[in-house]
Design an enzyme around this catalytic site. Structure first.
Site, PDB file in Angstrom:
ATOM      1  N   LYS A  24      76.885  35.150  31.653  1.00 46.19           N
ATOM      2  CA  LYS A  24      77.235  33.803  31.576  1.00 46.19           C
ATOM      3  C   LYS A  24      78.491  33.558  30.779  1.00 46.19           C
ATOM      4  O   LYS A  24      79.394  34.180  31.195  1.00 46.19           O
ATOM      5  CB  LYS A  24      75.961  33.006  30.644  1.00 46.19           C
ATOM      6  CG  LYS A  24      74.547  33.315  31.317  1.00 46.19           C
ATOM      7  CD  LYS A  24      74.360  33.061  32.340  1.00 46.19           C
ATOM      8  CE  LYS A  24      73.217  33.460  33.117  1.00 46.19           C
ATOM      9  NZ  LYS A  24      71.714  33.359  32.338  1.00 46.19           N
TER      10      LYS A  24
ATOM     11  N   TYR B 110      64.097  30.315  28.413  1.00 47.40           N
ATOM     12  CA  TYR B 110      64.646  30.505  29.847  1.00 47.40           C
ATOM     13  C   TYR B 110      63.662  30.943  30.867  1.00 47.40           C
ATOM     14  O   TYR B 110      62.774  31.861  30.428  1.00 47.40           O
ATOM     15  CB  TYR B 110      65.794  31.784  29.717  1.00 47.40           C
ATOM     16  CG  TYR B 110      66.106  31.881  31.006  1.00 47.40           C
ATOM     17  CD1 TYR B 110      67.076  31.398  31.767  1.00 47.40           C
ATOM     18  CD2 TYR B 110      66.031  33.828  31.312  1.00 47.40           C
ATOM     19  CE1 TYR B 110      67.917  32.073  33.017  1.00 47.40           C
ATOM     20  CE2 TYR B 110      66.628  33.882  32.667  1.00 47.40           C
ATOM     21  CZ  TYR B 110      67.265  33.177  33.311  1.00 47.40           C
ATOM     22  OH  TYR B 110      67.973  33.905  34.403  1.00 47.40           O
TER      23      TYR B 110
ATOM     24  N   ARG C  41      73.240  57.911  31.496  1.00 48.31           N
ATOM     25  CA  ARG C  41      72.156  56.928  31.508  1.00 48.31           C
ATOM     26  C   ARG C  41      72.129  56.581  29.804  1.00 48.31           C
ATOM     27  O   ARG C  41      71.642  55.805  29.461  1.00 48.31           O
ATOM     28  CB  ARG C  41      70.789  57.594  31.818  1.00 48.31           C
ATOM     29  CG  ARG C  41      69.764  56.610  31.464  1.00 48.31           C
ATOM     30  CD  ARG C  41      68.359  56.731  32.259  1.00 48.31           C
ATOM     31  NE  ARG C  41      68.161  57.993  32.799  1.00 48.31           N
ATOM     32  CZ  ARG C  41      67.446  58.929  32.011  1.00 48.31           C
ATOM     33  NH1 ARG C  41      67.313  58.968  30.881  1.00 48.31           N
ATOM     34  NH2 ARG C  41      67.400  60.347  32.545  1.00 48.31           N
TER      35      ARG C  41
ATOM     36  N   ASP D  36      68.184  33.958  21.385  1.00 42.83           N
ATOM     37  CA  ASP D  36      69.204  33.882  22.429  1.00 42.83           C
ATOM     38  C   ASP D  36      69.947  33.038  22.416  1.00 42.83           C
ATOM     39  O   ASP D  36      69.912  31.893  22.488  1.00 42.83           O
ATOM     40  CB  ASP D  36      68.087  33.785  23.509  1.00 42.83           C
ATOM     41  CG  ASP D  36      68.722  33.989  25.026  1.00 42.83           C
ATOM     42  OD1 ASP D  36      69.998  33.775  25.212  1.00 42.83           O
ATOM     43  OD2 ASP D  36      68.112  34.176  25.935  1.00 42.83           O
TER      44      ASP D  36
HETATM   45  C1  LIG Z   1      70.401  34.021  32.486  1.00 46.51           C
HETATM   46  C2  LIG Z   1      69.823  33.966  30.935  1.00 46.51           C
HETATM   47  C3  LIG Z   1      69.040  34.981  30.626  1.00 46.51           C
HETATM   48  C4  LIG Z   1      68.725  35.961  31.636  1.00 46.51           C
HETATM   49  O1  LIG Z   1      70.064  36.891  31.912  1.00 46.51           O
HETATM   50  P1  LIG Z   1      70.067  37.661  33.276  1.00 46.51           P
HETATM   51  O2  LIG Z   1      71.776  38.320  32.917  1.00 46.51           O
HETATM   52  O3  LIG Z   1      70.252  36.862  34.513  1.00 46.51           O
HETATM   53  O4  LIG Z   1      69.181  38.770  33.490  1.00 46.51           O
HETATM   54  C5  LIG Z   1      68.465  34.976  29.671  1.00 46.51           C
HETATM   55  N1  LIG Z   1      68.375  34.019  28.631  1.00 46.51           N
HETATM   56  C6  LIG Z   1      69.305  32.865  28.915  1.00 46.51           C
HETATM   57  C7  LIG Z   1      69.147  31.662  28.009  1.00 46.51           C
HETATM   58  C8  LIG Z   1      69.848  32.857  30.274  1.00 46.51           C
HETATM   59  O5  LIG Z   1      70.561  31.689  30.614  1.00 46.51           O
END
Ligand SMILES: *Cc1c(COP(=O)(O)O)cnc(C)c1O
Length: 405
Positions: free
Chosen positions: A218, A118, A66, A193
């Site tokens: 992504k 998001y 962990r 982000d």
């Molecule tokens: C998908 C996404 C997230 C969250 O990520 P997860 O891996 O789905 O938890 C945060 N910010 C953006 C811009 C995203 O596209």
């Protein structure tokens, strides 16, 4: 078993790539051939616990998974290399990263967040942290830096920006925003982000952000088979605090996912090059189509964000394109269900092209009045253009658009 030897070997290998270009870093940072067998793929270490030589004397830095794991450690060095940060962290999802990083703010402190952040981030801030943590939030436009400045307060601890935004692809002038925040209070933590651009196109840390976060689900992963979130920073105290929160709350990424992500990142530069190309070509095609009202893509010269993206040094604008059909929900639905190369699915950033309807899918949880204000309407469509051949992608859009009334 001599961990010191392994550490020296690793440091020596890493030193070879400190000044390498991006495409070399994705393939070599954190990926030394293993010291015993010379394995050319980072070993997948599934152990949950580690034998110790004496009480409280593990062989290396790991005692329980962990809190850390060898495969995760390899990935975190790869991430540091490509993000230009000294410290990186891999957690179980992008949302786990968001939750852990937001907790750098304490009771009575304030977070300023870009208004069309998001959907999942909205949910964490509005539904979990705002009512339960004693952290105050302001949602504001960051595209207009003068407007944005008015939302900074004495107790502001974090500024949370996403660029370009999801799903309307607005680009914030990060240079101007960072300068404005620093002028107001140099201690405010600027979090960017960077999920939509990936470090191939833009590296926020090199431009003065304190923390870059990304949903590795992504572009970093890129194959629709890993859910993970990452951060990178040069500020040791911030890294240590988020790492402590992660270890304590149990948000660490699993070794298998780390293994998959290392593999995915090896081709990030190749995939991004194609996504940038395909994204621009599709945006140009749509812009000229008579059934399209408006296209959002900062790579188009007609975009209000074209100059801002250039000024901020974006290498490309990725495969994220969104647009308005000259139609209604029925038209959008006909279009979406008739695409054959583009798959109707949430998520983005994979080799396969995806298409979706933000109003009823990714952004359904955003309150209706905000959705309208942000331009998330029934005729609005978002796509993640992948790595297929451009002729096939355009032919697919052409046949599906022909069916729209
Ligand atoms: C998908 C996404 C997230 C969250 O990520 P997860 O891996 O789905 O938890 C945060 N910010 C953006 C811009 C995203 O596209």
């Amino acid at each position: 078993m001599d961990y010191k030897l392994k550490q020296e070997y690793t440091d020596k290998y890493e030193a070879n790539f400190v000044n390498s270009k991006f495409g070399t870093k994705v393939i070599h940072c954190g990926q030394e051939p293993d010291i015993v067998y010379g394995c050319m793929a980072v070993p997948l270490c599934l152990a949950s616990t580690y034998k110790q030589s004496e009480p409280n004397k593990p062989y290396g830095p790991f005692d329980y998974s962990r809190c850390g794991n060898p495969t995760k450690e390899n990935l975190e060095r790869q991430l540091s290399g490509i993000e230009g940060g000294k410290y990186s962290l891999a957690l179980a999802s992008g949302c786990a990263i968001t939750t852990a990083v937001a907790q750098l703010a304490k009771v009575g402190e304030h977070i300023v967040c870009i208004d069309d952040v998001y959907g999942g981030t909205q949910r964490i801030f509005r539904k979990v942290l705002a009512p339960k943590s004693g952290i105050e939030f302001t949602f504001t436009k960051t595209c207009n830096v003068e407007e944005f400045k008015k939302s900074l307060q004495k107790n502001t601890r974090i500024v949370w920006v996403e660029s370009p935004t999801n799903p309307t692809l607005k680009v914030t002038d990060m240079k101007a925003l960072i300068a404005a925040v620093r002028e107001y209070n140099k201690d405010i933590i600027i979090v960017c982000d960077n999920t939509f651009l990936s470090p191939y196109n833009y590296r926020p840390l090199e431009h003065g952000a304190d923390i870059v976060v990304e949903s590795a689900t992504k572009y970093l992963g890129g194959h629709s088979d890993v859910v993970m979130g990452i951060l990178s920073t040069n500020r040791k105290e911030l890294y240590e605090e988020v790492d402590f929160i992660s270890k304590t709350t149990g948000a660490a990424a699993s070794p298998f996912d780390c293994y998959m992500l290392i593999r995915g990142i090896k081709t990030l530069h190749l995939r991004m090059e194609r996504a940038n190309f395909n994204g621009l070509e599709v945006a140009k095609y749509l812009e000229k189509h008579p059934k399209i009202e408006k296209v959002n893509y900062a790579g188009l010269e007609s975009s209000p964000y074209y100059e801002i993206a250039k000024k901020n040094g974006y290498k490309g604008n990725s495969g994220m394109v969104s647009f308005y059909l000259k139609s209604n929900f029925e038209g959008a639905s006909t279009f979406l269900t008739n695409c054959k190369v583009f798959s109707l699915a949430e998520s983005l950033g994979a080799v396969e092209s995806l298409i979706e309807h933000p109003e009823t899918m990714t952004h359904a949880s955003v309150p209706k009045e905000y959705r309208e204000e942000l331009g998330i309407t029934p005729n609005f469509i978002r796509m993640s253009v992948g790595c297929e051949d451009i002729e096939d992608l355009i032919a697919d859009l052409e046949q599906a658009l022909a069916l729209v009334k």
